[in-house]
Write a protein that holds these residues in place. Structure first.
Motif, PDB file in Angstrom:
ATOM      1  N   GLY A 172      28.709  32.532  95.649  1.00 18.22           N
ATOM      2  CA  GLY A 172      28.476  32.861  94.252  1.00 18.22           C
ATOM      3  C   GLY A 172      29.687  32.503  93.401  1.00 18.22           C
ATOM      4  O   GLY A 172      30.810  32.420  93.895  1.00 18.22           O
ATOM      5  N   GLU A 173      29.413  32.310  92.124  1.00 15.11           N
ATOM      6  CA  GLU A 173      30.467  31.954  91.179  1.00 15.11           C
ATOM      7  C   GLU A 173      31.561  33.020  91.137  1.00 15.11           C
ATOM      8  O   GLU A 173      32.733  32.706  90.913  1.00 15.11           O
ATOM      9  N   ASP A 174      31.195  34.272  91.408  1.00 18.65           N
ATOM     10  CA  ASP A 174      32.195  35.344  91.452  1.00 18.65           C
ATOM     11  C   ASP A 174      33.194  35.103  92.588  1.00 18.65           C
ATOM     12  O   ASP A 174      34.382  35.397  92.465  1.00 18.65           O
ATOM     13  N   ASN A 175      32.730  34.542  93.715  1.00 17.71           N
ATOM     14  CA  ASN A 175      33.617  34.277  94.855  1.00 17.71           C
ATOM     15  C   ASN A 175      34.513  33.059  94.642  1.00 17.71           C
ATOM     16  O   ASN A 175      35.637  33.033  95.139  1.00 17.71           O
ATOM     17  N   ILE A 176      34.016  32.058  93.924  1.00 19.74           N
ATOM     18  CA  ILE A 176      34.851  30.861  93.712  1.00 19.74           C
ATOM     19  C   ILE A 176      36.084  31.225  92.875  1.00 19.74           C
ATOM     20  O   ILE A 176      37.139  30.626  93.010  1.00 19.74           O
ATOM     21  N   LYS A 177      35.958  32.254  92.050  1.00 18.57           N
ATOM     22  CA  LYS A 177      37.088  32.672  91.207  1.00 18.57           C
ATOM     23  C   LYS A 177      38.249  33.196  92.040  1.00 18.57           C
ATOM     24  O   LYS A 177      39.392  33.132  91.622  1.00 18.57           O
ATOM     25  N   GLY A 178      37.962  33.709  93.230  1.00 19.91           N
ATOM     26  CA  GLY A 178      39.023  34.195  94.105  1.00 19.91           C
ATOM     27  C   GLY A 178      39.250  33.314  95.320  1.00 19.91           C
ATOM     28  O   GLY A 178      40.018  33.672  96.223  1.00 19.91           O
ATOM     29  N   PHE A 179      38.612  32.155  95.341  1.00 18.38           N
ATOM     30  CA  PHE A 179      38.666  31.280  96.518  1.00 18.38           C
ATOM     31  C   PHE A 179      40.094  30.838  96.841  1.00 18.38           C
ATOM     32  O   PHE A 179      40.450  30.664  98.004  1.00 18.38           O
ATOM     33  N   HIS A 180      40.942  30.680  95.829  1.00 18.29           N
ATOM     34  CA  HIS A 180      42.335  30.266  96.056  1.00 18.29           C
ATOM     35  C   HIS A 180      43.117  31.298  96.874  1.00 18.29           C
ATOM     36  O   HIS A 180      44.178  30.988  97.393  1.00 18.29           O
ATOM     37  N   LYS A 181      42.576  32.514  97.016  1.00 18.40           N
ATOM     38  CA  LYS A 181      43.244  33.561  97.802  1.00 18.40           C
ATOM     39  C   LYS A 181      42.764  33.581  99.258  1.00 18.40           C
ATOM     40  O   LYS A 181      43.294  34.327 100.070  1.00 18.40           O
ATOM     41  N   TRP A 182      41.735  32.809  99.568  1.00 16.27           N
ATOM     42  CA  TRP A 182      41.201  32.784 100.927  1.00 16.27           C
ATOM     43  C   TRP A 182      42.218  32.166 101.875  1.00 16.27           C
ATOM     44  O   TRP A 182      42.949  31.240 101.494  1.00 16.27           O
TER      45      TRP A 182
END
Length: 193
Positions: free
Chosen positions: A106-116
């Protein structure tokens, strides 16, 4: 190479929103199939309200029975925690060399993807298919134009498993939000009450 989308989640429980998104991906993107990867415990979620692995897997089996291109996957049940996506991808790529794996999020997850963990490694080898969500915050600018990140014009499904669990606990009839067999299973087993 079979183009396989990986839809990670606890699926606690799987609901019609999950099915609508996954089906949209196989019908309206280059993905040929979607695997629902049931996560034993997410590093970002508490464990307290999580049903046992086998119950969540059973519900995903029930939900996907009528969809030839949608499949349950218990691959992370066979792995040692912590369950990081980058590790699961390495495991899957070794086990299924004839598949090209992509992530669905989801678009909500891509916003934090750089922290994965090792997100750069994921993007080197895998495409991401992002579906819209009503969420706050900005997507990292580099991700908006990234050649491996595809924003898919899918229906916005704002149904959450936490809403379903809360509603069941309050005695609400939310049967329309779940595949029929999943609702029957939850009801029979007295889950989330």
């Amino acid at each position: 190479m079979k183009r396989t989308g990986l839809y990670f989640g606890t699926f606690n429980p799987i609901h019609i929103g999950h099915l609508a998104i996954a089906n949209h991906m196989v019908e309206f993107s280059e993905l040929e199939e979607v695997w629902f990867v049931i996560t034993p415990v997410s590093p970002f979620k508490k464990k307290s309200s999580l049903l046992d692995n086998h119950h969540r897997l059973e519900m995903v089996y029930m939900a996907t029975e009528g969809y030839a291109k949608l499949k349950p996957s218990d691959i992370e049940f066979k792995m040692e925690p912590p369950y990081y996506t980058v590790n699961t991808l390495v495991y899957l790529e070794e086990k299924y060399p004839d598949h090209k794996f992509s992530l669905i999020m989801g678009e909500d997850n891509i916003k934090g993807f750089h922290k994965w963990k090792n997100h750069e490694v994921i993007l080197e080898k895998n495409d991401l298919f992002v579906y819209p969500r009503l969420s706050v915050g900005e997507t990292v600018p580099a991700f908006k134009e990234h050649p491996k990140i595809h924003f898919v014009d899918a229906p916005i499904m704002e149904i959450s498993a936490s809403f379903i669990r809360k509603s069941i606990a309050e005695g609400k009839n939310i049967k329309p939000l779940l595949p029929e067999k999943v609702w029957d299973y939850i009801d029979r087993m007295n889950f989330y009450k």
